[in-house]
Design an enzyme around this catalytic site. Structure first.
Site, short mmCIF file in Angstrom:
data_model
loop_
_atom_site.label_atom_id
_atom_site.label_comp_id
_atom_site.label_asym_id
_atom_site.label_seq_id
_atom_site.Cartn_x
_atom_site.Cartn_y
_atom_site.Cartn_z
N TYR A 154 -8.48 0.87 0.18
CA TYR A 154 -7.06 0.52 0.25
C TYR A 154 -6.83 -0.94 -0.14
CZ TYR A 154 -2.48 -0.11 2.55
OH TYR A 154 -1.17 -0.39 2.85
N LYS A 158 -4.67 -2.34 -3.34
CA LYS A 158 -3.51 -3.20 -3.14
C LYS A 158 -3.67 -4.53 -3.87
CE LYS A 158 -0.97 -0.45 -0.72
NZ LYS A 158 0.19 0.19 -1.39
#
Length: 289
Positions: A154, A158
């Site tokens: 993640y 990002k």
């Protein structure tokens, strides 16, 4: 990702501001039900909205999405990239599939839709011979600043979203298109699982600082004519606060009059790092520090 959470309130906000909204969701039954609910709510207060189903990270589905929008309304002015999910593990426990699946939806999902929007805006500007109205709003997370230890997939995705959007901002500014990144702190399906659930829980009374609805007005603002001079920025958004994230800066410089060797590197660098704390004085932002 407009059926639930942040995507839902952002879609509603844009519709209230007068935008005709395309609600894009994956074609699973629960997602369809959520998307149709958002569409019905928009229509009920006099707005215009349609639903389009498909995989946000699939090139062909993204092409079909933009074709549907152009066939229906003849133009694309605002793109909000929002879809995502989490599969958290420590780096030594994460599988290849767990890494790839999260990076695919978050980062590739941003790429394919940004790419098709950017190509459309560029061709339209070239055909008209002037600038146009375009807004790109990407969704990242402070996990990329923290180097979130339990989210290597993640956090990596990002970080990539920020780099992708900063590049898009530079490429599209001459066409009149702005591109910015928001990093919301909000109660969503992703934050209500695992170790963050207690932090983001709804309070029993008082102001609900993590309600996703707090983020929506800022998305509406960035999408509006009032934000024409705002492009190439990253913001943390939550509660009653908007914080601009400053870009990284170059720090200490080490130079040698001759080609580097292990000994010269040791003499130059080691004394400097003896005065610093590993990790805490490094690149990542450490929560609470």
């Amino acid at each position: 990702g407009a059926g639930r959470g942040l995507g839902r309130v952002e879609a509603l906000e844009l519709a209230r501001q007068g935008a005709r909204v395309v609600i894009n969701e994956i074609g699973l039954p629960a997602a369809r039900e959520a998307a149709e609910s958002v569409r019905e709510e928009i229509v009920a207060f006099g707005g215009e909205a349609i639903t389009v189903y498909g995989d946000c990270a699939d090139w062909n589905d993204s092409e079909a999405l933009f074709k549907t929008v152009l066939d229906t309304w003849g133009d694309v002015n605002i793109l909000v990239n929002n879809a995502g999910f989490c599969r958290d593990k420590m780096i030594f426990s994460m599988s290849e599939e767990e890494f790839d699946s999260v990076v695919r939806v978050h980062l590739k999902g941003h790429f394919v839709n940004t790419r098709h929007a950017a190509a459309y805006w560029r061709e339209k500007a070239k055909s008209s011979g002037g600038q146009l109205y375009g807004r790109l709003i990407s969704t990242s997370s402070e996990a990329f600043l923290y180097g979130s230890v339990g989210q290597p997939n993640y956090a990596s995705a990002k970080a990539g979203i920020v780099a992708l959007t900063m590049g898009a901002a530079q490429a599209l500014i001459k066409y009149g298109v702005t591109a910015n990144v928001i990093m919301p702190r909000a109660r969503t399906d992703m934050t209500m699982g695992g170790g963050t659930a207690q932090l983001f829980a709804k309070p029993q009374e008082g102001f609900d600082e993590f309600d996703p609805v707090n983020v929506a007005p800022f998305v509406g603002y960035l999408a509006s004519p009032r934000a024409q001079r705002i492009s190439g920025y990253v913001f943390v958004v939550w509660g009653r606060q908007v914080t601009m994230v400053e870009g990284p800066k170059l720090g200490a410089v080490f130079e040698s009059e001759e080609q580097w060797t292990m000994d010269t590197l040791d003499r130059q660098l080691s004394p400097h790092f003896e005065q610093l704390r590993p990790i805490l004085d490094g690149f990542a932002v450490i929560p609470g520090q």
